[in-house]
Design a protein around this motif. Structure first.
Motif, PDB file in Angstrom:
ATOM      1  N   UNK A 160     -72.468  36.021  -1.000  1.00 35.95           N
ATOM      2  CA  UNK A 160     -73.807  36.206  -1.174  1.00 35.95           C
ATOM      3  C   UNK A 160     -74.635  35.028  -1.169  1.00 35.95           C
ATOM      4  N   UNK A 161     -74.224  33.962  -0.131  1.00 38.28           N
ATOM      5  CA  UNK A 161     -74.812  32.669  -0.060  1.00 38.28           C
ATOM      6  C   UNK A 161     -76.001  32.822   1.168  1.00 38.28           C
ATOM      7  N   UNK A 162     -77.061  33.663   0.573  1.00 36.51           N
ATOM      8  CA  UNK A 162     -77.928  33.864   1.518  1.00 36.51           C
ATOM      9  C   UNK A 162     -78.624  32.825   2.368  1.00 36.51           C
ATOM     10  N   UNK A 163     -79.013  31.924   1.693  1.00 34.96           N
ATOM     11  CA  UNK A 163     -79.460  30.538   2.283  1.00 34.96           C
ATOM     12  C   UNK A 163     -78.639  29.979   3.388  1.00 34.96           C
ATOM     13  N   UNK A 164     -77.383  29.573   3.120  1.00 36.72           N
ATOM     14  CA  UNK A 164     -76.738  29.114   3.687  1.00 36.72           C
ATOM     15  C   UNK A 164     -76.507  29.988   5.126  1.00 36.72           C
ATOM     16  N   UNK A 165     -76.072  31.168   4.737  1.00 34.38           N
ATOM     17  CA  UNK A 165     -75.737  32.094   5.969  1.00 34.38           C
ATOM     18  C   UNK A 165     -77.016  32.103   6.883  1.00 34.38           C
ATOM     19  N   UNK A 166     -78.272  32.139   6.128  1.00 40.33           N
ATOM     20  CA  UNK A 166     -79.298  31.995   7.198  1.00 40.33           C
ATOM     21  C   UNK A 166     -79.640  30.949   7.946  1.00 40.33           C
ATOM     22  N   UNK A 197     -79.066  27.951  13.202  1.00 41.86           N
ATOM     23  CA  UNK A 197     -78.422  27.038  14.116  1.00 41.86           C
ATOM     24  C   UNK A 197     -78.007  27.905  15.206  1.00 41.86           C
ATOM     25  N   UNK A 198     -77.296  28.948  15.097  1.00 38.37           N
ATOM     26  CA  UNK A 198     -76.876  29.963  16.020  1.00 38.37           C
ATOM     27  C   UNK A 198     -78.052  30.278  17.160  1.00 38.37           C
ATOM     28  N   UNK A 199     -78.945  30.696  16.518  1.00 44.81           N
ATOM     29  CA  UNK A 199     -80.266  30.959  17.269  1.00 44.81           C
ATOM     30  C   UNK A 199     -80.505  30.009  18.357  1.00 44.81           C
ATOM     31  N   UNK A 200     -80.691  28.903  17.745  1.00 44.59           N
ATOM     32  CA  UNK A 200     -81.142  27.843  18.629  1.00 44.59           C
ATOM     33  C   UNK A 200     -80.160  27.495  19.809  1.00 44.59           C
ATOM     34  N   UNK A 201     -78.771  27.710  19.415  1.00 39.74           N
ATOM     35  CA  UNK A 201     -77.866  27.553  20.656  1.00 39.74           C
ATOM     36  C   UNK A 201     -77.871  28.688  21.585  1.00 39.74           C
ATOM     37  N   UNK A 202     -78.329  29.698  21.004  1.00 39.22           N
ATOM     38  CA  UNK A 202     -78.490  30.884  22.009  1.00 39.22           C
ATOM     39  C   UNK A 202     -79.725  31.001  22.854  1.00 39.22           C
ATOM     40  N   UNK A 203     -80.641  30.280  22.131  1.00 35.06           N
ATOM     41  CA  UNK A 203     -82.061  30.085  22.857  1.00 35.06           C
ATOM     42  C   UNK A 203     -81.960  29.347  24.297  1.00 35.06           C
ATOM     43  N   UNK A 204     -81.064  28.303  24.112  1.00 34.90           N
ATOM     44  CA  UNK A 204     -80.825  27.323  25.458  1.00 34.90           C
ATOM     45  C   UNK A 204     -79.740  28.204  26.296  1.00 34.90           C
ATOM     46  N   UNK A 227     -88.578  37.785  25.896  1.00 34.55           N
ATOM     47  CA  UNK A 227     -88.427  38.080  24.740  1.00 34.55           C
ATOM     48  C   UNK A 227     -87.461  39.220  24.546  1.00 34.55           C
ATOM     49  N   UNK A 228     -87.753  40.173  25.444  1.00 35.29           N
ATOM     50  CA  UNK A 228     -86.964  41.393  25.515  1.00 35.29           C
ATOM     51  C   UNK A 228     -85.457  41.059  25.682  1.00 35.29           C
ATOM     52  N   UNK A 229     -85.295  40.425  26.860  1.00 36.41           N
ATOM     53  CA  UNK A 229     -84.021  39.938  27.416  1.00 36.41           C
ATOM     54  C   UNK A 229     -83.333  39.233  26.264  1.00 36.41           C
ATOM     55  N   UNK A 230     -83.998  38.243  25.687  1.00 32.34           N
ATOM     56  CA  UNK A 230     -83.502  37.454  24.595  1.00 32.34           C
ATOM     57  C   UNK A 230     -82.739  38.086  23.669  1.00 32.34           C
ATOM     58  N   UNK A 231     -83.106  39.310  23.293  1.00 29.82           N
ATOM     59  CA  UNK A 231     -82.664  40.226  22.318  1.00 29.82           C
ATOM     60  C   UNK A 231     -80.944  40.076  22.563  1.00 29.82           C
ATOM     61  N   UNK A 232     -80.713  40.534  23.741  1.00 34.16           N
ATOM     62  CA  UNK A 232     -79.377  40.730  24.086  1.00 34.16           C
ATOM     63  C   UNK A 232     -78.443  39.405  23.676  1.00 34.16           C
ATOM     64  N   UNK A 233     -79.141  38.458  23.505  1.00 34.80           N
ATOM     65  CA  UNK A 233     -78.446  37.176  23.370  1.00 34.80           C
ATOM     66  C   UNK A 233     -78.028  37.319  21.913  1.00 34.80           C
ATOM     67  N   UNK A 242     -76.496  37.986  18.101  1.00 39.21           N
ATOM     68  CA  UNK A 242     -75.617  38.976  17.236  1.00 39.21           C
ATOM     69  C   UNK A 242     -76.342  39.638  16.278  1.00 39.21           C
ATOM     70  N   UNK A 243     -75.791  40.807  15.819  1.00 36.42           N
ATOM     71  CA  UNK A 243     -76.573  41.606  14.843  1.00 36.42           C
ATOM     72  C   UNK A 243     -76.661  40.727  13.659  1.00 36.42           C
ATOM     73  N   UNK A 244     -75.597  39.623  13.565  1.00 35.63           N
ATOM     74  CA  UNK A 244     -75.513  38.834  12.133  1.00 35.63           C
ATOM     75  C   UNK A 244     -76.785  38.262  11.868  1.00 35.63           C
ATOM     76  N   UNK A 245     -77.541  37.912  12.923  1.00 38.00           N
ATOM     77  CA  UNK A 245     -78.776  37.019  12.727  1.00 38.00           C
ATOM     78  C   UNK A 245     -79.877  37.994  12.176  1.00 38.00           C
TER      79      UNK A 245
END
Ligand SMILES: Nc1ncnc2c1ncn2[C@@H]1O[C@H](COP(=O)(O)OP(=O)(O)O)[C@@H](O)[C@H]1O
Ligand SMILES: [Mg+2]
Lengths: 319, 365, 292
Positions: free
Chosen positions: A282-288, A293-300, C125-131, C133-136
């Protein structure tokens, strides 16, 4: 203005009026109707969560998820992550998991695609059989492999014993040294056929005439592959590798069901770790913050992914 | 049938101007060929007339109506596509009936018209087939038939013959021509093949780089090309162009080559040459207006034979003149050998002079 | 002369060698691929006692279908739950599929054909969703579902399944529309059809294979989904198969033969669906990635 030769007499034509963005948007107002339903749904189930994750990452939220009691704590969550030794361990394991899974799935898929490219009796059946791991759910795969790896009654240990390679059953997944690699095998089993099918489609775009010309020129099979086939496969390979890498980076089910990230975190990767932080501790803040961070990696990665996918798209516009 | 008027039509994709201020009038019942190299904006122009893509500027009238803002369905035109665009899931009959169904004609009327069109085009026996079961030529006929079943104000055709083999193409060419005459139809016909344009059209509109270069009857375009592009695009073999320098000498105007030879010009041609922006003048001549000599005659210029191509009743040759290639033709009895020095005499009344700076044809003021 | 001949023979031998190594490779790969599935099936035919032996019985001494009967017998506890999970899975997957396709068709068409301002960004934006994970999405969606009172309902699953179903459907369908020549719609519009008619009368019938393929994808994706179902559902009667079978068989010591029978049953619908419609399935996947 124009460099077309012989245009002297036309050079006094007025520059066409440029239309502004708002005008353009207005002109295409009906086009938006087509995408509106999809965008509304996506805004709710994607846009909103992303926004919310970012917000949560700057707060300390109580375990009960009582949002009214959340406290702003700036970058604390990020600092916690980046200074924790677990973060680097999990990151390293994630890299290993992603790179090894992607590499082996791709190489096996490539081998299978090349071997299946030539017509032979039973090829269709073989292809279908090889594709099955990819359609069955990862949940089913995880259970079966867990059973195959079982420390007491596992079929793999038993087989290896009968062949005489080992003399007592090996504990594949309950072992900090082997668990990650045991899981990678399962992942490759599940995924290689995806690479295979993509590359098979790619192989079909290799012109037969080129291969035949190379054969006439005396190129060996290896040379034909390297100089003719391979260059044609580069586009598909890029997309395939990217998709595999993304998929592997985002894996959850296999490690979660088979080991839960254990033992002692030895098979923990980012996603299982985040899940554990959020719904286990239940460490929601850290998990978020992790998620951001993961989000940013994935954006690239995503930038390259979309670029690879939409190449040559604008040539196909209609009125 | 009706008149089609394009006024200042523009279509741009960002900075690319596919069609750049094109204005032209197609008279009622006229066959106009839109011709130019690939990518010059022909298809775009046609699509604009059809209303398939939005215009960036200008207006289009069909008949007495301004159709600039009308949907394709309301413009009352028919179109034949380069790839035929037959509906793959529909039979030939249904393909032909579709435009009539869309206009809510009664069933019997539809049947009557489909049968009539099929008969005209000799495809009655194909009516029940699907497009993929047809040969290229048959698909072409069906596409034509789909345009014919209606009585539109104008026909638009986008390279309808370019996917056919050479023999079929010649045959279809005359059929389309016939059909134009029988129906007295207004036709805008796109092609990249200048020969097709010259042989079929009442008028040809030559395009390049999105610009309309010249719009005139094939004979006039052939005889008086407005610029070097049109000159070299229309006619086969192409008009030969030799870049030279104009100079006045003893009251006469001559064209000088860097090699040192000179070619005196007639008075009229001399005045044209002097009207150029600079001294750079390009000499143009079609093979039929150039006489080949084995020895020097007054006014002829020296050259060297490059290739010789006998075709039976006439022999074509390419001759190097001052670094440019000049196409000439001689009688088959006239022996020419590669590398042989020859002298070319340009007919002063039928030669062309272009401004070396602007590439426009030089005219008498 | 002789030299040339022997060189040719060597080359032929070389090619043959490649072919043979290819065959051996395929054979090994086939073993690797099917071995787990076969073992799944064999185990499911054993009694609990027969499964717990070392070395294992490679073929059960007394094969039994008992494990399957237990799963489909509605009068027993196990059977009642399993059948409930099965229906839940079918219901959730079907509804997700229908929604995803209905919403994706116009969007995919627009992305393929229209060039409206913001198109590239939106498609990105649509394609990006595939990138991602559900966890986000999990924590905020969990909060959202709680707020909407959807926790422990199928509504929460269907809505969240659209997060991956919709982008995938849009991408797949766009691949299909890209391959339908625009000239067909242009011809229809000239023939008197409105834009909508051109789409509905000409393009839609041609994209049926694409719609079938997209539906299979959505269905299989929803059928196999685990993480949202695992997080959002705690009530037994709402669970779908992937989460259901887990809670069900792992409560005390694992009943491996029962679990294998259940995973086998769970895999049957998707494998059958896949084998029957394989053609569409494979084409859809590669359509977008391999431009011709
Ligand atoms: N949808 C489009 N987007 C961008 N450029 C286009 C588009 N359609 C055509 N063009 C450009 O406009 C020019 C004219 O094209 P087109 O009219 O098809 O030529 P053609 O004379 O061969 O029929 C070309 O340079 C082409 O690349
Ligand atoms: Mg064209």
């Amino acid at each position: 203005m124009s460099t077309v030769p012989g245009q002297a007499i036309f050079r006094d034509v007025p520059e066409p009026r440029r239309i502004g963005l708002s005008q353009k948007v207005w002109n295409s107002r009906f086009d938006y109707l087509y995408v509106a339903p999809a965008l509304i749904v996506m805004l709710i189930v994607i846009g909103y969560p992303i926004y919310y994750t970012i917000e949560l990452s700057f707060f300390n939220t109580p375990a009960s998820l009582a949002l009214s009691a959340k406290q702003f704590n700036g970058l604390d969550n990020y600092v916690t992550i980046l200074t924790s030794p677990v973060f680097w361990k999990v990151t390293w394991q994630t890299v290993l998991w992603t790179v090894l899974s992607t590499f082996f799935a791709f190489m096996i898929g490539l081998g299978a695609a090349l071997a299946l490219h030539r017509e032979f009796a039973g090829r269709g059946v073989l292809r279908a059989l090889l594709l099955i791991p990819w359609v069955v759910s990862a949940v089913a795969a995880s259970y079966v492999w867990k059973w195959l790896y079982h420390s007491d009654f596992g079929a793999i240990s038993a087989m290896l014993t009968q062949v005489g390679w080992i003399d007592k059953p090996i504990n594949f997944i309950d072992n900090t040294n082997t668990s990650l690699y045991a899981l990678i095998v399962v992942n490759v089993w599940k995924e290689f056929s995806f690479a295979m099918i993509m590359l098979m489609a790619g192989l079909q775009t290799v012109p037969d005439t080129l291969l035949r010309a190379a054969q006439v020129d005396g190129a060996s099979p290896w040379q034909r592959f390297w100089h003719v086939t391979f260059p044609h496969l580069q586009g598909v390979s890029m997309v395939t590798l990217l998709l595999l890498a993304v998929q592997n980076f985002n894996s959850f089910i296999i490690p979660w069901i088979m080991t839960g990230g254990g033992p002692a975190g030895s098979s923990d990767i980012w996603i299982t770790h985040i899940y554990q932080l959020a719904f286990g501790r239940q460490r929601w803040g850290v998990a978020s913050a992790y998620a951001v961070i993961l989000f940013i990696v994935m954006m690239v990665l995503g930038y390259f992914y979309v670029r690879a996918l939409t190449k040559g798209d604008d040539a196909r516009a209609a009125g | 049938m009706a008149q089609v008027i394009l006024k200042d039509v523009v279509k741009n994709y960002g900075d690319v101007y596919a069609v750049n201020h094109v204005s032209l009038t197609v008279e009622d019942g006229e066959f106009v060929a839109l011709v130019g190299p690939s990518g010059c904006g022909k298809t775009t122009t046609l699509n604009l007339v059809a209303g398939l893509i939005p215009m960036s500027g200008g207006t289009i009238n069909i008949g007495d109506r301004d159709v600039t803002d009308l949907d394709p369905k309301d413009r009352d035109i028919a179109m034949v596509f380069q790839n035929y665009a037959l509906y793959p899931q529909k039979s030939v009959y249904k393909n032909l009936a579709f435009p009539l169904q869309m206009r809510k004609l009664p069933k019997e009327e539809i049947d009557k018209r489909v049968q009539a069109a099929a008969k005209t085009l000799d495809i009655v026996h194909l009516l029940e087939r699907k497009p993929r079961e047809l040969s290229g030529g048959q698909q072409q006929r069906v596409a034509l038939g789909r345009a014919l079943v209606r009585e539109p104000r104008a026909f638009l055709m986008d390279e309808p013959l370019s996917n056919l083999d050479a023999k079929l193409r010649v045959q279809m060419r005359s059929e389309i021509k016939r059909f134009h005459q029988d129906l007295n139809a207004t036709i805008i016909y796109v092609t990249h093949d200048q020969l097709e344009a010259v042989t079929m059209s009442d008028k040809m509109a030559v395009m390049n780089g999105g610009f309309l270069q010249q719009y005139d009857s094939p004979a006039n375009v052939f005889a008086n090309p407005v610029n070097m592009f049109v000159a070299s695009f229309v006619g086969s073999p192409a008009m030969s162009l030799v870049p030279l320098t104009a100079a006045s000498k003893d009251g006469k105007v001559v064209l000088q080559s860097p090699e040192g030879w000179e070619m005196p010009l007639s008075d009229a041609n001399g005045r044209k040459a002097l009207s150029a922006k600079s001294s750079k003048v390009v000499l143009g001549g079609r093979h039929s207006t150039i006489t080949v000599h084995k020895s020097q005659v007054p006014g002829a210029v020296p050259g060297k034979v490059y290739t010789v191509e006998p075709t039976g009743d006439v022999t074509f040759a390419q001759v190097f003149v001052s670094g440019a290639v000049v196409n000439v033709s001689v009688a088959p009895t006239f022996q020419l050998r590669p590398d042989e020095p020859v002298f070319l005499e340009f007919d002063q009344d039928r030669m062309h002079l272009f401004d070396g700076e602007t590439e426009m044809a030089l005219k008498l003021a | 002369m002789t030299m040339e001949l022997s060189a040719g023979a060597a080359k032929r031998r070389g090619a043959g060698g490649w072919r043979w190594s290819g065959r051996i490779f395929l054979l090994l790969l086939l073993g690797f691929t099917v071995m787990p599935m076969i073992w799944m099936f064999i185990t499911s035919l054993k009694t609990g006692f027969a499964a717990m032996q070392y070395p294992p019985q490679w073929w059960p001494a007394e094969p039994t279908l008992e494990n399957y009967w237990r799963l489909i017998d509605p009068s027993g506890n196990v059977g009642r739950d399993f059948i409930q999970y099965f229906w839940n899975s079918i219901w959730v997957s079907t509804l997700t599929t229908i929604l995803a396709v209905v919403v994706a068709v116009p969007a995919a068409y627009a992305f393929s054909r229209f060039r409206f301002p913001g198109r590239n960004f939106l498609f990105f934006a649509v394609l990006l969703r595939n990138m991602f994970p559900a966890v986000v999405f999990l924590v905020p969606l969990f909060i959202l579902m709680k707020a909407l009172g959807l926790v422990n309902t199928h509504g929460s699953l269907i809505l969240t399944y659209l997060t991956f179903g919709l982008p995938l459907a849009i991408w797949l369908l766009k691949g299909f529309y890209d391959n339908i020549p625009v000239q067909l719609e242009q011809a229809a519009r000239i023939d008197g059809a409105t834009r909508f008619q051109a789409f509905f009368l000409i393009v839609m019938p041609l994209s049926t294979p694409g719609i079938i393929a997209t539906s299979i994808y959505s269905f299989i994706g929803a059928w196999n989904e685990y993480i949202y179902a695992y997080t959002f559902l705690t009530r037994h009667d709402q669970m779908t198969l992937p989460v259901g079978i887990q809670r069900f068989f792992s409560e005390n010591a694992t009943d491996w033969p029962g679990l294998m029978a259940a995973t086998f049953m769970m895999s049957i619908p998707v494998v059958v669906l896949f084998l029957v419609l394989q053609r569409y399935f494979v084409r859809a996947l590669t359509e977008g990635a391999v431009k011709h």
